[in-house]
Design a protein around this motif. Structure first.
Motif, PDB file in Angstrom:
ATOM      1  N   ALA A 841      79.463  23.324 -31.562  1.00  0.00           N
ATOM      2  CA  ALA A 841      78.869  23.138 -30.832  1.00  0.00           C
ATOM      3  C   ALA A 841      76.685  23.737 -30.238  1.00  0.00           C
ATOM      4  O   ALA A 841      75.769  22.949 -29.436  1.00  0.00           O
ATOM      5  N   ARG A 842      76.259  23.980 -31.432  1.00  0.00           N
ATOM      6  CA  ARG A 842      74.846  24.244 -31.630  1.00  0.00           C
ATOM      7  C   ARG A 842      74.669  25.534 -31.037  1.00  0.00           C
ATOM      8  O   ARG A 842      73.790  25.359 -30.648  1.00  0.00           O
ATOM      9  N   SER A 843      75.013  26.644 -30.918  1.00  0.00           N
ATOM     10  CA  SER A 843      75.279  27.545 -29.977  1.00  0.00           C
ATOM     11  C   SER A 843      74.333  28.582 -30.867  1.00  0.00           C
ATOM     12  O   SER A 843      75.247  29.338 -31.300  1.00  0.00           O
ATOM     13  N   ASP A 844      73.911  30.318 -29.208  1.00  0.00           N
ATOM     14  CA  ASP A 844      73.704  31.072 -29.888  1.00  0.00           C
ATOM     15  C   ASP A 844      74.890  31.346 -29.173  1.00  0.00           C
ATOM     16  O   ASP A 844      75.904  31.320 -29.321  1.00  0.00           O
ATOM     17  N   VAL A 845      75.062  32.863 -29.589  1.00  0.00           N
ATOM     18  CA  VAL A 845      76.469  34.035 -29.455  1.00  0.00           C
ATOM     19  C   VAL A 845      76.086  35.634 -30.111  1.00  0.00           C
ATOM     20  O   VAL A 845      75.136  35.574 -30.347  1.00  0.00           O
ATOM     21  N   TRP A 846      76.971  35.993 -29.108  1.00  0.00           N
ATOM     22  CA  TRP A 846      76.832  37.214 -29.102  1.00  0.00           C
ATOM     23  C   TRP A 846      77.469  38.239 -30.024  1.00  0.00           C
ATOM     24  O   TRP A 846      78.876  37.946 -29.940  1.00  0.00           O
ATOM     25  N   LEU A 847      76.773  38.489 -30.987  1.00  0.00           N
ATOM     26  CA  LEU A 847      78.063  39.677 -32.174  1.00  0.00           C
ATOM     27  C   LEU A 847      77.892  41.034 -32.100  1.00  0.00           C
ATOM     28  O   LEU A 847      76.942  40.749 -32.609  1.00  0.00           O
ATOM     29  N   ASP A 853      77.710  52.547 -41.486  1.00  0.00           N
ATOM     30  CA  ASP A 853      77.944  54.402 -40.694  1.00  0.00           C
ATOM     31  C   ASP A 853      78.382  54.101 -39.904  1.00  0.00           C
ATOM     32  O   ASP A 853      79.226  55.460 -39.344  1.00  0.00           O
ATOM     33  N   GLY A 854      79.090  52.821 -39.345  1.00  0.00           N
ATOM     34  CA  GLY A 854      80.686  53.664 -37.941  1.00  0.00           C
ATOM     35  C   GLY A 854      80.088  52.682 -36.604  1.00  0.00           C
ATOM     36  O   GLY A 854      80.813  52.843 -36.124  1.00  0.00           O
ATOM     37  N   ARG A 855      79.106  52.692 -36.450  1.00  0.00           N
ATOM     38  CA  ARG A 855      77.922  52.485 -35.386  1.00  0.00           C
ATOM     39  C   ARG A 855      78.550  51.041 -35.392  1.00  0.00           C
ATOM     40  O   ARG A 855      77.965  50.291 -35.525  1.00  0.00           O
ATOM     41  N   PRO A 856      78.576  49.943 -34.224  1.00  0.00           N
ATOM     42  CA  PRO A 856      79.090  48.769 -33.438  1.00  0.00           C
ATOM     43  C   PRO A 856      77.061  48.992 -33.121  1.00  0.00           C
ATOM     44  O   PRO A 856      76.491  49.195 -32.762  1.00  0.00           O
ATOM     45  N   GLU A 857      76.986  47.320 -33.444  1.00  0.00           N
ATOM     46  CA  GLU A 857      76.013  46.523 -32.988  1.00  0.00           C
ATOM     47  C   GLU A 857      75.695  45.341 -32.771  1.00  0.00           C
ATOM     48  O   GLU A 857      76.820  44.368 -33.400  1.00  0.00           O
ATOM     49  N   ARG A 858      75.370  44.965 -31.505  1.00  0.00           N
ATOM     50  CA  ARG A 858      75.493  44.100 -30.798  1.00  0.00           C
ATOM     51  C   ARG A 858      74.072  43.118 -30.285  1.00  0.00           C
ATOM     52  O   ARG A 858      73.173  43.466 -30.380  1.00  0.00           O
ATOM     53  N   VAL A 859      74.062  41.731 -31.669  1.00  0.00           N
ATOM     54  CA  VAL A 859      72.967  41.350 -31.434  1.00  0.00           C
ATOM     55  C   VAL A 859      73.044  39.531 -31.368  1.00  0.00           C
ATOM     56  O   VAL A 859      74.254  39.022 -30.812  1.00  0.00           O
ATOM     57  N   ARG A 860      71.817  38.540 -30.607  1.00  0.00           N
ATOM     58  CA  ARG A 860      72.004  37.194 -30.314  1.00  0.00           C
ATOM     59  C   ARG A 860      71.451  36.678 -31.554  1.00  0.00           C
ATOM     60  O   ARG A 860      70.166  37.341 -32.009  1.00  0.00           O
ATOM     61  N   LEU A 861      72.729  35.925 -31.733  1.00  0.00           N
ATOM     62  CA  LEU A 861      72.430  35.375 -33.110  1.00  0.00           C
ATOM     63  C   LEU A 861      73.012  33.382 -33.057  1.00  0.00           C
ATOM     64  O   LEU A 861      73.306  33.597 -32.140  1.00  0.00           O
ATOM     65  N   HIS A 862      72.582  33.519 -34.492  1.00  0.00           N
ATOM     66  CA  HIS A 862      72.786  31.395 -34.417  1.00  0.00           C
ATOM     67  C   HIS A 862      73.595  31.377 -35.469  1.00  0.00           C
ATOM     68  O   HIS A 862      72.908  30.804 -36.496  1.00  0.00           O
ATOM     69  N   ALA A 873      74.094  33.383 -40.510  1.00  0.00           N
ATOM     70  CA  ALA A 873      73.245  33.226 -39.143  1.00  0.00           C
ATOM     71  C   ALA A 873      71.688  33.583 -38.924  1.00  0.00           C
ATOM     72  O   ALA A 873      71.705  34.258 -39.702  1.00  0.00           O
ATOM     73  N   LEU A 874      71.315  33.383 -38.431  1.00  0.00           N
ATOM     74  CA  LEU A 874      69.758  32.985 -37.964  1.00  0.00           C
ATOM     75  C   LEU A 874      69.058  33.761 -36.632  1.00  0.00           C
ATOM     76  O   LEU A 874      70.018  34.122 -35.039  1.00  0.00           O
ATOM     77  N   ASP A 875      68.825  34.837 -36.966  1.00  0.00           N
ATOM     78  CA  ASP A 875      68.440  35.843 -36.650  1.00  0.00           C
ATOM     79  C   ASP A 875      66.444  35.432 -36.044  1.00  0.00           C
ATOM     80  O   ASP A 875      65.516  35.654 -36.689  1.00  0.00           O
ATOM     81  N   ARG A 876      66.671  34.622 -34.542  1.00  0.00           N
ATOM     82  CA  ARG A 876      65.127  34.156 -33.956  1.00  0.00           C
ATOM     83  C   ARG A 876      64.366  35.520 -32.988  1.00  0.00           C
ATOM     84  O   ARG A 876      63.863  34.962 -33.298  1.00  0.00           O
ATOM     85  N   GLU A 877      64.180  36.524 -33.117  1.00  0.00           N
ATOM     86  CA  GLU A 877      63.797  37.472 -32.882  1.00  0.00           C
ATOM     87  C   GLU A 877      62.916  38.048 -33.784  1.00  0.00           C
ATOM     88  O   GLU A 877      61.931  38.430 -34.187  1.00  0.00           O
TER      89      GLU A 877
END
Length: 907
Positions: A841-847, A853-862, A873-877
């Motif tokens: 779908a050529r869409s971004d996702v929240w990954l 270190d066991g800590r979760p990370e939520r990032v917007r990627l393509h 994935a491409l990190d636009r920021e």
């Protein structure tokens, strides 16, 4: 739409009968048992699970599934009418009839529609079906969009072609994208790993007008433009209008496959004649080999004409591919053009049942005799293994001489003995030794069924022995094949189908006949019943059929009723048929004056074993000959027989009186036995007090300790030192072991376990399979009509008949929730599927990922690609590319409506 979640819901909503049917057709799904429906669905939709399921499909089922994977929209699915249009020669009724078994096998799903939609049903292939079918399903190439995404520099080339064809597209006011490769720069075959590949939609994307505020227009994707251009033609005639002579014949070469070889495929075709227009470089072979035919010099020829219009897409400088859109148009929109609902109608030769049965019975008798001789040979001379693996030719020749067969035929007998665990490899000595203590005492039907059932499920291919360079040695690891049982079973099933389809019965006056197909005819039918593994079995099918003939499953190339019972794993029926086919064992022998005994048929196991102890076997065939020698008689006396006992045994089992020379031989050999006595002594007991030794030997204690006095203060025992010390300790004595070790430190548990194991009766392969399948309950198991809780009492929970594997798996599934989000076996598969949907779908996702270190990370990627356990994935920021390991990705949330554009507005 998540087909994996749809499959979870579909499985959970099925009745028990449908689930049991699925587990019986795909038993690998419950090994090990699945924890819930999500785990079951993940296994059913995995690549390994789908590959096994697709191997079981026949040709029309596989063709229909392939057509569904090609024409179905990944999100909406396809109707039965659309599938009928994609399969030449198939009607809507045929399609619906074939979709039922595919849905039963969890390969096809019903796509959910709107609540108010009363239209036709939509069907979807489950996750990963497209991947398992390969990049070229039904011999079609990849589409323009997929080619542009996977080939570096292909999108730029398609843009030039679209511009040359005058296809509508909006200009790019921002100028060239610096992230795109420069045509005059480095080799496009070496992509920049820091730049993600751009992707295009599956449908046409019209050029967008400049937006409000002077925003730049988004140019149309050239791959989508070419897709729309090619699919706009009504047929191949319109597509090839004005093509140079020979273009149609050139495209016909791609019927066998979409790939072709072409020199200088990356030539510049924008001019009238490119650098590849020379003779001998114009015509590619659809099978992958250039034909070298001369093309006319008409402004570049047929190849350049196709390249200029994008009807052939270069893969590299030596290969081209026919896009899927062009291939479908050349097939008039049909994905499948050779649809056949029925197997080949090739006539098969017939043989009389009497000829078949006689040949099969003779083969059974021969293999049983050969196995007995082989075991005697290996028992007397174990087979050494080579350093490279397997048994050497010199040892095999000795076995072949004993069997009276050639070396090549002895290969199968040795392999069969190893499959049945009648000979095993001793890891301490690296020698193959006879271990047939459980096989020999059985009657002949049970012995044969032991061998046949072991061969049926063995993961080895004896036909590979002696082949290859260097040649594969017998009993070597190179003959192991994990798919051997499946290939063997499917080959026998095709043979059974040919036997059952024998056609009209002959007149009652004529003797009945049965089909006797050749190897080529069986392979032809196999290719229809199991098209996917047909190529793998082509080299091994002749070996399978030859081995079945040696075992007696077939006779004169025709399948026997016994063979049908073994294929169906109806062991009781097989034993019944064998008991009626094989002659009854004889219980008497004929003693002769030349110190020989003649067995007028096959002896009973007990009689044969005792006679083999008393005499040396000679000769071959059913009427065996045994010769009495001084050494053989002394061997029997050493085993505990007496002269009077031997003569009484011979008189009881001989149809003739015991000859006087034989009586003299037995008496004289027994008299010479025992002049010396040899005993076993593993431990020595000594003491300084003769009275203490006499106390130890007195009564029953000395017998239990197996003590023998050799002097007033020394005795020996056959027990191991530690075991003897433990027994003396239990009797109230406190011995000391040599070396300073106390008796209490030595616990002979290993000896007790070995004794218990030695008392365990051997189980035949077919008996083990029956026990694992739960077909035979234990002796104290529940029987219908019996109360386990006592008279007048109800049984408590959990009391009932033993469950088979499928029933036990179903009970586990029904007792737990169908799916626990974010947990369980299906979680990685759901994450992977969601990423693939986002890429399409050529869409971004929240990954959501978990760091080191066991800590979760939520990032917007393509996301760009998912392969080899990693997601790119491409990190636009950050304006950079990131790579994550799939096992660290915990959740993926699709962002609807997020168009894949860069900071300049480009797609």
């Amino acid at each position: 739409m998540s087909t994996l979640r749809l499959l979870i819901s579909d499985l959970a909503a099925r009745p028990d009968s449908s689930l049991l049917r699925l587990l019986s057709l795909r038993p690998e799904l419950m090994h090990p048992p699945a924890a819930d429906f999500a785990a079951l669905a993940a296994r059913a939709a995995s690549r390994a699970g789908l590959a096994r399921a697709l191997d079981r499909l026949n040709q029309p089922q596989l063709q229909l599934l392939t057509a569904l994977a090609v024409v179905a929209d990944p999100e909406a699915g396809a109707t039965a009418a659309q599938l009928a249009d994609a399969v030449a020669g198939a009607g809507p009724d045929d399609v619906e009839r074939l979709l039922g078994p595919l849905h039963e096998l969890a390969l096809v799903l019903h796509a959910p529609g709107d609540a108010d939609d009363a239209g036709p049903l939509l069907f979807l292939p489950v996750t990963s079906v497209r991947e398992v079918l390969g990049a070229h399903p039904a011999g079609l190439g990849r589409g323009y969009v997929e080619l542009a995404d996977s080939l570096p520099g292909c999108r730029d080339r398609l843009a030039q072609i679209a511009a040359g064809l005058g296809l509508p597209s909006a200009p790019d006011p921002a100028g060239p994208d610096p992230s795109l490769p420069d045509p005059s720069g480095p080799d496009p075959a070496e992509p920049d790993p820091a730049r993600p590949r751009q992707r295009g939609p599956l449908e046409d994307v019209p050029a967008q007008e400049p937006g409000a505020g002077g925003l730049p227009a988004v140019p149309a994707d050239p791959a989508a433009l070419l897709h729309g251009h090619v699919t706009s033609f009504a047929g191949p005639e319109e597509l090839l209008a004005g093509a140079p002579e020979g273009t149609g014949a050139l495209l016909a070469k791609f019927d066998a496959g979409p790939m072709g070889r072409l020199a200088h495929a990356l030539r510049e075709v924008g001019t009238a004649a490119g650098p590849g227009a020379a003779a001998g470089q114009e015509t590619p072979d659809g099978g992958g080999v250039a034909t070298g035919a001369r093309a006319p010099r008409d402004g570049g020829g047929a190849v350049n004409w196709l390249l200029r219009r994008g009807l052939l897409v270069p893969l590299d400088d030596d290969h081209v591919e026919l896009p899927r859109e062009v291939g479908l148009l050349l097939r008039h929109g049909h994905v499948v053009t050779d649809f056949a609902l029925a197997p080949p109608a090739t006539p098969v030769a017939q043989v009389r049942t009497s000829l078949r049965d006689n040949a099969a019975t003779g083969a059974i008798a021969s293999v049983l005799r050969a196995m007995g001789v082989l075991l005697d040979s290996v028992q007397s001379a174990p087979l050494p293994t080579l350093r490279s693996g397997g048994v050497g030719v010199r040892a095999v020749r000795a076995v072949a001489r004993d069997l009276g067969v050639d070396v090549a035929q002895s290969y199968f007998y040795l392999e069969l003995a190893a499959m049945a665990k009648l000979i095993t490899l001793d890891p301490d000595t690296s020698m193959w030794k006879a271990t047939a203590s459980g096989w020999r005492p059985r009657d002949r039907p049970a012995q044969w069924l032991w061998l046949a059932s072991a061969w049926l499920d063995a993961g080895r291919l004896p036909s590979l022995v002696g082949t290859g360079s260097p040649a594969v040695n017998v009993l070597a690891g190179e003959a192991n094949r994990a798919d051997a049982p499946a290939l063997r079973a499917t080959a026998l099933q095709v043979l059974a189908l040919l036997h059952q389809g024998r056609g009209q019965a002959e007149p009652p006056t004529a003797e009945a006949t049965v089909p006797a197909p050749t190897v080529a005819q069986v392979l032809e039918h196999y290719a229809w019943h199991h098209p996917r593994p047909a190529r793998r079995i082509a080299k091994t099918l002749a070996g399978f059929l030859a081995e079945a003939e040696i075992l007696g499953l077939t006779g004169a190339s025709a399948l026997t009723e016994l063979g049908l019972a073994v294929i169906d794993r109806d062991w009781d029926r097989a034993l019944l048929l064998l008991a009626g086919a094989l002659p009854e064992p004889v219980e008497h022998i004929l003693l002769q004056g030349d110190l020989t005994a003649v067995a007028p048929g096959y002896l009973s196991p007990d009689l044969a074993a005792e006679l083999s102890l008393l005499a040396e076997p000679e000769g071959r065939g059913a009427a065996g000959v045994y010769r009495f020698t001084p050494a053989s008689v002394q061997r029997a006396v050493g085993a505990g027989r007496t002269a009077a006992g031997i003569l009484d045994f011979l008189a009881a089992h001989s149809a003739t009186p015991v000859p006087q020379p034989l009586a003299y031989l037995v008496t004289d050999s027994a008299a010479r036995h025992g002049r010396f006595t040899v005993g076993a002594a593993s431990a020595v007991v000594s003491t300084e007090d003769p009275g203490l030794m006499a106390e130890l030997l007195a009564g029953g204690l000395g017998a239990r300790l197996r003590l023998t006095a050799v002097s007033p203060t020394v005795a020996v025992s056959a027990l191991a030192p530690a075991e003897l010390a433990r027994a003396m300790l239990d009797a109230g004595h406190s011995p000391a072991l040599a070396g300073g070790t106390t008796a209490a430190e030595q616990v002979p548990a290993r000896g007790r376990r070995a004794a218990a194991a030695a008392q365990h009766q051997a189980v035949a392969p077919w008996e083990a399979a029956r026990l694992l399948a739960g077909e035979e309950p234990a002796a104290d198991a529940w029987e219908p009509g019996e109360g386990l809780a006592g008279d007048g009492q109800e049984a408590g929970p959990g009391v009932g008949p033993p469950l088979g594997p499928a029933e036990a798996q179903l009970a586990v599934l029904r007792s737990r929730p169908a799916w626990t989000p974010g947990r369980g076996e299906a979680a990685p598969a759901l994450v992977r599927e969601q990423l693939q949907r986002a890429i399409r779908a050529r869409s971004d996702v929240w990954l959501t990922t978990v760091g080191s270190d066991g800590r979760p990370e939520r990032v917007r990627l393509h996301p760009v690609t998912v392969a080899e356990g990693r997601v790119r994935a491409l990190d636009r920021e950050r304006d950079s590319e990131r790579v994550f390991n799939m096992h660290r990705v915990m959740d993926v949330e699709l962002i609807e409506g997020a168009l894949d554009t860069d900071s300049k507005g480009r797609p």
